[in-house]
Design a protein around this motif. Sequence first.
Motif, PDB file in Angstrom:
ATOM      1  N   ALA A  44      44.563 102.651 -30.041  1.00  7.79           N
ATOM      2  CA  ALA A  44      43.960 103.779 -30.755  1.00  7.79           C
ATOM      3  C   ALA A  44      42.537 103.497 -31.236  1.00  7.79           C
ATOM      4  CB  ALA A  44      44.836 104.161 -31.949  1.00  7.79           C
ATOM      5  N   ASN A  45      42.028 102.309 -30.984  1.00  9.94           N
ATOM      6  CA  ASN A  45      40.671 101.972 -31.398  1.00  9.94           C
ATOM      7  C   ASN A  45      39.642 102.817 -30.658  1.00  9.94           C
ATOM      8  OD1 ASN A  45      40.598  99.837 -33.378  1.00  9.94           O
ATOM      9  ND2 ASN A  45      41.585  98.556 -31.845  1.00  9.94           N
ATOM     10  N   GLU A  46      38.491 102.981 -31.285  1.00  9.68           N
ATOM     11  CA  GLU A  46      37.379 103.691 -30.671  1.00  9.68           C
ATOM     12  C   GLU A  46      36.882 102.902 -29.455  1.00  9.68           C
ATOM     13  OE1 GLU A  46      32.925 105.255 -31.928  1.00  9.68           O
ATOM     14  OE2 GLU A  46      34.209 104.338 -33.427  1.00  9.68           O
ATOM     15  N   SER A  47      36.302 103.598 -28.506  1.00  8.85           N
ATOM     16  CA  SER A  47      35.736 102.901 -27.351  1.00  8.85           C
ATOM     17  C   SER A  47      34.246 103.193 -27.250  1.00  8.85           C
ATOM     18  CB  SER A  47      36.455 103.293 -26.069  1.00  8.85           C
ATOM     19  OG  SER A  47      36.342 104.670 -25.844  1.00  8.85           O
ATOM     20  N   ALA A  48      33.550 102.366 -26.492  1.00  8.08           N
ATOM     21  CA  ALA A  48      32.115 102.509 -26.280  1.00  8.08           C
ATOM     22  C   ALA A  48      31.846 102.449 -24.790  1.00  8.08           C
ATOM     23  CB  ALA A  48      31.362 101.392 -26.996  1.00  8.08           C
ATOM     24  N   THR A  49      30.671 102.920 -24.400  1.00  2.00           N
ATOM     25  CA  THR A  49      30.240 102.794 -23.021  1.00  2.00           C
ATOM     26  C   THR A  49      29.515 101.465 -22.880  1.00  2.00           C
ATOM     27  OG1 THR A  49      29.993 105.181 -22.798  1.00  2.00           O
ATOM     28  CG2 THR A  49      28.808 103.814 -21.205  1.00  2.00           C
ATOM     29  N   GLY A  50      30.007 100.637 -21.990  1.00  2.00           N
ATOM     30  CA  GLY A  50      29.348  99.365 -21.726  1.00  2.00           C
ATOM     31  C   GLY A  50      28.547  99.463 -20.442  1.00  2.00           C
ATOM     32  N   LEU A  51      27.287  99.053 -20.498  1.00  2.00           N
ATOM     33  CA  LEU A  51      26.447  99.010 -19.311  1.00  2.00           C
ATOM     34  C   LEU A  51      26.114  97.558 -19.027  1.00  2.00           C
ATOM     35  CD1 LEU A  51      23.966 101.962 -19.941  1.00  2.00           C
ATOM     36  CD2 LEU A  51      26.080 101.966 -18.608  1.00  2.00           C
ATOM     37  N   GLY A  57      23.120  90.517 -15.983  1.00  2.00           N
ATOM     38  CA  GLY A  57      24.476  90.503 -16.518  1.00  2.00           C
ATOM     39  C   GLY A  57      24.596  90.791 -17.999  1.00  2.00           C
ATOM     40  N   HIS A  58      23.479  91.049 -18.675  1.00  2.00           N
ATOM     41  CA  HIS A  58      23.548  91.352 -20.106  1.00  2.00           C
ATOM     42  C   HIS A  58      24.344  92.648 -20.313  1.00  2.00           C
ATOM     43  CE1 HIS A  58      22.246  91.221 -24.284  1.00  2.00           C
ATOM     44  NE2 HIS A  58      22.001  92.515 -24.193  1.00  2.00           N
ATOM     45  N   VAL A  59      25.205  92.661 -21.329  1.00  2.00           N
ATOM     46  CA  VAL A  59      26.040  93.829 -21.606  1.00  2.00           C
ATOM     47  C   VAL A  59      25.447  94.604 -22.776  1.00  2.00           C
ATOM     48  CG1 VAL A  59      28.343  94.632 -22.256  1.00  2.00           C
ATOM     49  CG2 VAL A  59      28.091  92.607 -20.802  1.00  2.00           C
ATOM     50  N   HIS A  60      25.229  95.896 -22.556  1.00  2.00           N
ATOM     51  CA  HIS A  60      24.708  96.798 -23.581  1.00  2.00           C
ATOM     52  C   HIS A  60      25.848  97.736 -23.985  1.00  2.00           C
ATOM     53  CE1 HIS A  60      21.366  95.506 -21.071  1.00  2.00           C
ATOM     54  NE2 HIS A  60      20.562  95.742 -22.087  1.00  2.00           N
ATOM     55  N   LEU A  61      26.050  97.957 -25.266  1.00  2.00           N
ATOM     56  CA  LEU A  61      27.116  98.839 -25.747  1.00  2.00           C
ATOM     57  C   LEU A  61      26.525 100.072 -26.409  1.00  2.00           C
ATOM     58  CD1 LEU A  61      29.634  96.311 -27.330  1.00  2.00           C
ATOM     59  CD2 LEU A  61      29.781  97.447 -25.115  1.00  2.00           C
ATOM     60  N   PHE A  62      27.119 101.237 -26.105  1.00  2.00           N
ATOM     61  CA  PHE A  62      26.681 102.497 -26.674  1.00  2.00           C
ATOM     62  C   PHE A  62      27.894 103.254 -27.195  1.00  2.00           C
ATOM     63  CE2 PHE A  62      23.614 101.255 -23.535  1.00  2.00           C
ATOM     64  CZ  PHE A  62      22.398 101.509 -24.153  1.00  2.00           C
ATOM     65  N   ALA A  63      27.930 103.494 -28.496  1.00  2.00           N
ATOM     66  CA  ALA A  63      29.002 104.296 -29.103  1.00  2.00           C
ATOM     67  C   ALA A  63      28.478 105.722 -29.245  1.00  2.00           C
ATOM     68  CB  ALA A  63      29.395 103.733 -30.457  1.00  2.00           C
ATOM     69  N   GLY A  64      29.359 106.670 -29.155  1.00  2.00           N
ATOM     70  CA  GLY A  64      28.949 108.067 -29.276  1.00  2.00           C
ATOM     71  C   GLY A  64      28.662 108.670 -27.913  1.00  2.00           C
ATOM     72  N   ARG A  65      28.178 109.891 -27.928  1.00  2.00           N
ATOM     73  CA  ARG A  65      28.017 110.635 -26.677  1.00  2.00           C
ATOM     74  C   ARG A  65      26.561 110.929 -26.326  1.00  2.00           C
ATOM     75  NH1 ARG A  65      33.104 113.379 -25.314  1.00  2.00           N
ATOM     76  NH2 ARG A  65      34.606 112.711 -26.863  1.00  2.00           N
ATOM     77  N   ALA A  66      25.614 110.288 -26.975  1.00  2.00           N
ATOM     78  CA  ALA A  66      24.206 110.576 -26.713  1.00  2.00           C
ATOM     79  C   ALA A  66      23.743 110.074 -25.353  1.00  2.00           C
ATOM     80  CB  ALA A  66      23.336 109.968 -27.806  1.00  2.00           C
ATOM     81  N   ILE A  67      24.412 109.071 -24.814  1.00  2.00           N
ATOM     82  CA  ILE A  67      23.984 108.478 -23.549  1.00  2.00           C
ATOM     83  C   ILE A  67      24.428 109.351 -22.369  1.00  2.00           C
ATOM     84  CG2 ILE A  67      25.987 106.972 -23.233  1.00  2.00           C
ATOM     85  CD1 ILE A  67      23.891 104.866 -22.275  1.00  2.00           C
ATOM     86  N   ARG A  68      23.514 109.536 -21.409  1.00  2.00           N
ATOM     87  CA  ARG A  68      23.821 110.285 -20.189  1.00  2.00           C
ATOM     88  C   ARG A  68      23.704 109.319 -19.009  1.00  2.00           C
ATOM     89  NH1 ARG A  68      19.781 114.387 -19.261  1.00  2.00           N
ATOM     90  NH2 ARG A  68      18.408 112.979 -20.374  1.00  2.00           N
TER      91      ARG A  68
END
Length: 74
Positions: A44-51, A57-68
């Motif tokens: 049930a935890n929140e999820s983020a978009t990982g790029l 190989g660096h991982v960037h995390l984006f929470a919320g829906r602003a990213i397209r």
Amino acid sequence: MAKYVRAAIGETWVLCLICRNATFRKREVKLNSTGMELFDLAWANESATGLICLACGHVHLFAGRAIRLFRERG
């Protein structure tokens, strides 16, 4: 076959903070919290978009829906 993406927030393209690359692999990442893990509710935890940068190989995390995301050919 992996799906590669480019990403933008508003009018700004996302570039890797380390190498300035603009192409990523997308992955959903769970933002686990200790309390939810303790009660076996990690699902049930929140999820983020990982790029994940395709160049370094660096991982960037984006929470919320602003990213397209935009599908990249490759």
